[in-house]
Design a protein around this motif. Structure first.
Motif, PDB file in Angstrom:
ATOM      1  N   MET A 119     -65.018 -14.309  83.647  1.00 36.61           N
ATOM      2  CA  MET A 119     -66.419 -13.981  83.411  1.00 36.61           C
ATOM      3  C   MET A 119     -67.084 -15.094  82.613  1.00 36.61           C
ATOM      4  N   SER A 120     -68.317 -15.382  82.966  1.00 32.99           N
ATOM      5  CA  SER A 120     -69.042 -16.466  82.311  1.00 32.99           C
ATOM      6  C   SER A 120     -70.484 -16.068  82.056  1.00 32.99           C
ATOM      7  N   TRP A 121     -71.072 -16.751  81.106  1.00 33.71           N
ATOM      8  CA  TRP A 121     -72.514 -16.702  80.878  1.00 33.71           C
ATOM      9  C   TRP A 121     -73.068 -18.097  81.151  1.00 33.71           C
ATOM     10  N   TYR A 122     -74.151 -18.137  81.920  1.00 36.90           N
ATOM     11  CA  TYR A 122     -74.891 -19.358  82.189  1.00 36.90           C
ATOM     12  C   TYR A 122     -76.321 -19.151  81.689  1.00 36.90           C
ATOM     13  N   ARG A 123     -77.041 -20.249  81.580  1.00 30.20           N
ATOM     14  CA  ARG A 123     -78.465 -20.143  81.259  1.00 30.20           C
ATOM     15  C   ARG A 123     -79.245 -21.202  82.024  1.00 30.20           C
ATOM     16  N   GLN A 124     -80.526 -20.916  82.204  1.00 26.62           N
ATOM     17  CA  GLN A 124     -81.372 -21.827  82.959  1.00 26.62           C
ATOM     18  C   GLN A 124     -82.791 -21.770  82.430  1.00 26.62           C
ATOM     19  N   VAL A 125     -83.380 -22.958  82.290  1.00 34.55           N
ATOM     20  CA  VAL A 125     -84.798 -23.060  81.948  1.00 34.55           C
ATOM     21  C   VAL A 125     -85.516 -23.661  83.155  1.00 34.55           C
ATOM     22  N   PRO A 126     -86.788 -23.369  83.311  1.00 25.68           N
ATOM     23  CA  PRO A 126     -87.517 -23.880  84.485  1.00 25.68           C
ATOM     24  C   PRO A 126     -87.423 -25.398  84.589  1.00 25.68           C
ATOM     25  N   GLY A 127     -87.124 -25.870  85.792  1.00 26.31           N
ATOM     26  CA  GLY A 127     -87.060 -27.304  86.038  1.00 26.31           C
ATOM     27  C   GLY A 127     -85.726 -27.942  85.718  1.00 26.31           C
ATOM     28  N   LYS A 128     -84.784 -27.128  85.215  1.00 22.54           N
ATOM     29  CA  LYS A 128     -83.471 -27.665  84.887  1.00 22.54           C
ATOM     30  C   LYS A 128     -82.390 -26.920  85.640  1.00 22.54           C
ATOM     31  N   GLU A 129     -81.215 -27.537  85.755  1.00 24.61           N
ATOM     32  CA  GLU A 129     -80.096 -26.890  86.416  1.00 24.61           C
ATOM     33  C   GLU A 129     -79.524 -25.791  85.529  1.00 24.61           C
ATOM     34  N   ARG A 130     -78.926 -24.819  86.192  1.00 22.81           N
ATOM     35  CA  ARG A 130     -78.236 -23.770  85.460  1.00 22.81           C
ATOM     36  C   ARG A 130     -77.013 -24.389  84.776  1.00 22.81           C
ATOM     37  N   GLU A 131     -76.805 -24.046  83.504  1.00 26.10           N
ATOM     38  CA  GLU A 131     -75.698 -24.623  82.764  1.00 26.10           C
ATOM     39  C   GLU A 131     -74.757 -23.541  82.237  1.00 26.10           C
ATOM     40  N   LEU A 132     -73.479 -23.892  82.191  1.00 26.95           N
ATOM     41  CA  LEU A 132     -72.474 -22.979  81.658  1.00 26.95           C
ATOM     42  C   LEU A 132     -72.599 -22.900  80.143  1.00 26.95           C
ATOM     43  N   VAL A 133     -72.652 -21.691  79.628  1.00 25.58           N
ATOM     44  CA  VAL A 133     -72.736 -21.475  78.185  1.00 25.58           C
ATOM     45  C   VAL A 133     -71.364 -21.112  77.614  1.00 25.58           C
ATOM     46  N   THR A 189     -61.365 -15.835  80.040  1.00 24.70           N
ATOM     47  CA  THR A 189     -60.367 -15.542  81.064  1.00 24.70           C
ATOM     48  C   THR A 189     -60.317 -14.052  81.383  1.00 24.70           C
ATOM     49  N   SER A 190     -59.630 -13.727  82.462  1.00 29.09           N
ATOM     50  CA  SER A 190     -59.615 -12.338  82.921  1.00 29.09           C
ATOM     51  C   SER A 190     -59.042 -11.391  81.870  1.00 29.09           C
ATOM     52  N   GLY A 191     -58.037 -11.849  81.138  1.00 31.29           N
ATOM     53  CA  GLY A 191     -57.427 -11.008  80.120  1.00 31.29           C
ATOM     54  C   GLY A 191     -58.096 -11.107  78.760  1.00 31.29           C
ATOM     55  N   GLY A 192     -59.056 -12.000  78.643  1.00 26.57           N
ATOM     56  CA  GLY A 192     -59.775 -12.157  77.385  1.00 26.57           C
ATOM     57  C   GLY A 192     -59.032 -12.964  76.336  1.00 26.57           C
ATOM     58  N   ASP A 193     -57.938 -13.628  76.724  1.00 31.72           N
ATOM     59  CA  ASP A 193     -57.122 -14.321  75.731  1.00 31.72           C
ATOM     60  C   ASP A 193     -57.583 -15.736  75.456  1.00 31.72           C
ATOM     61  N   SER A 194     -58.492 -16.249  76.256  1.00 36.39           N
ATOM     62  CA  SER A 194     -58.957 -17.618  76.070  1.00 36.39           C
ATOM     63  C   SER A 194     -60.415 -17.742  76.473  1.00 36.39           C
ATOM     64  N   SER A 195     -61.149 -18.589  75.754  1.00 30.70           N
ATOM     65  CA  SER A 195     -62.552 -18.794  76.067  1.00 30.70           C
ATOM     66  C   SER A 195     -62.932 -20.237  75.772  1.00 30.70           C
ATOM     67  N   ASP A 196     -64.001 -20.678  76.370  1.00 28.85           N
ATOM     68  CA  ASP A 196     -64.523 -22.001  76.041  1.00 28.85           C
ATOM     69  C   ASP A 196     -66.044 -21.969  76.093  1.00 28.85           C
ATOM     70  N   TYR A 197     -66.637 -22.974  75.450  1.00 32.79           N
ATOM     71  CA  TYR A 197     -68.070 -22.964  75.207  1.00 32.79           C
ATOM     72  C   TYR A 197     -68.687 -24.340  75.466  1.00 32.79           C
ATOM     73  N   ALA A 198     -69.967 -24.322  75.797  1.00 29.84           N
ATOM     74  CA  ALA A 198     -70.726 -25.560  75.825  1.00 29.84           C
ATOM     75  C   ALA A 198     -70.810 -26.102  74.399  1.00 29.84           C
ATOM     76  N   ASP A 199     -70.820 -27.408  74.276  1.00 29.75           N
ATOM     77  CA  ASP A 199     -70.883 -28.015  72.945  1.00 29.75           C
ATOM     78  C   ASP A 199     -72.113 -27.548  72.175  1.00 29.75           C
ATOM     79  N   SER A 200     -73.187 -27.306  72.881  1.00 32.69           N
ATOM     80  CA  SER A 200     -74.451 -26.949  72.236  1.00 32.69           C
ATOM     81  C   SER A 200     -74.424 -25.573  71.563  1.00 32.69           C
ATOM     82  N   VAL A 201     -73.444 -24.735  71.914  1.00 33.03           N
ATOM     83  CA  VAL A 201     -73.407 -23.381  71.349  1.00 33.03           C
ATOM     84  C   VAL A 201     -72.143 -23.106  70.545  1.00 33.03           C
ATOM     85  N   LYS A 202     -71.218 -24.052  70.515  1.00 29.23           N
ATOM     86  CA  LYS A 202     -69.966 -23.842  69.776  1.00 29.23           C
ATOM     87  C   LYS A 202     -70.244 -23.517  68.317  1.00 29.23           C
ATOM     88  N   GLY A 203     -69.531 -22.506  67.817  1.00 29.00           N
ATOM     89  CA  GLY A 203     -69.702 -22.089  66.433  1.00 29.00           C
ATOM     90  C   GLY A 203     -70.853 -21.128  66.220  1.00 29.00           C
TER      91      GLY A 203
END
Length: 116
Positions: free
Chosen positions: A34-48, A52-66
């Motif tokens: 499962m993922s969350w993406y975001r998009q602003v008008p005029g820009k490509e959709r980006e991964l936020v 993982t399926s079991g919830g044991d691992s996740s990763d983030y865009a640098d802009s939202v880490k922390g």
């Protein structure tokens, strides 16, 4: 055909918090990344964020880490995005995505506006 419905968007001041939810149905949620993406008008959709399926691992865009945290509850068929310390540049439509091989589902999105 899988279905995803996002909720929790809205208007928030800079520095504030929001929690997005994505309710899934019509597919076996626990098998999907499962993922969350975001998009602003005029820009490509980006991964936020992605989890993982079991919830044991996740990763983030640098802009939202922390600041953002993705989590899931497989029993409730729901994925969440906790967003803290929001910035004006986080303003976007946020989309939920489910992925398993060539099976790929999208929600219709929820608008997050960060403004004073």
């Amino acid at each position: 055909q899988g279905q995803l419905v996002e909720s929790g968007g809205g208007l928030v001041q800079p520095g504030g918090s929001l929690r997005l939810s994505c309710a899934a149905s019509r597919f076996t949620f626990s098998l999907y990344v499962m993922s969350w993406y975001r998009q602003v008008p005029g820009k490509e959709r980006e991964l936020v964020a992605r989890i993982t399926s079991g919830g044991d691992s996740s990763d983030y865009a640098d802009s939202v880490k922390g600041r953002f945290t993705i989590s899931r509850d497989n029993a409730k068929y729901t994925v969440y995005l906790q967003m803290n310390s929001l910035k004006v540049e986080d303003t976007a439509v946020y989309y939920c995505n489910a992925l398993l091989g060539n099976l790929n589902y999208w929600g219709k999105g929820t608008l997050v506006t960060v403004s004073s």
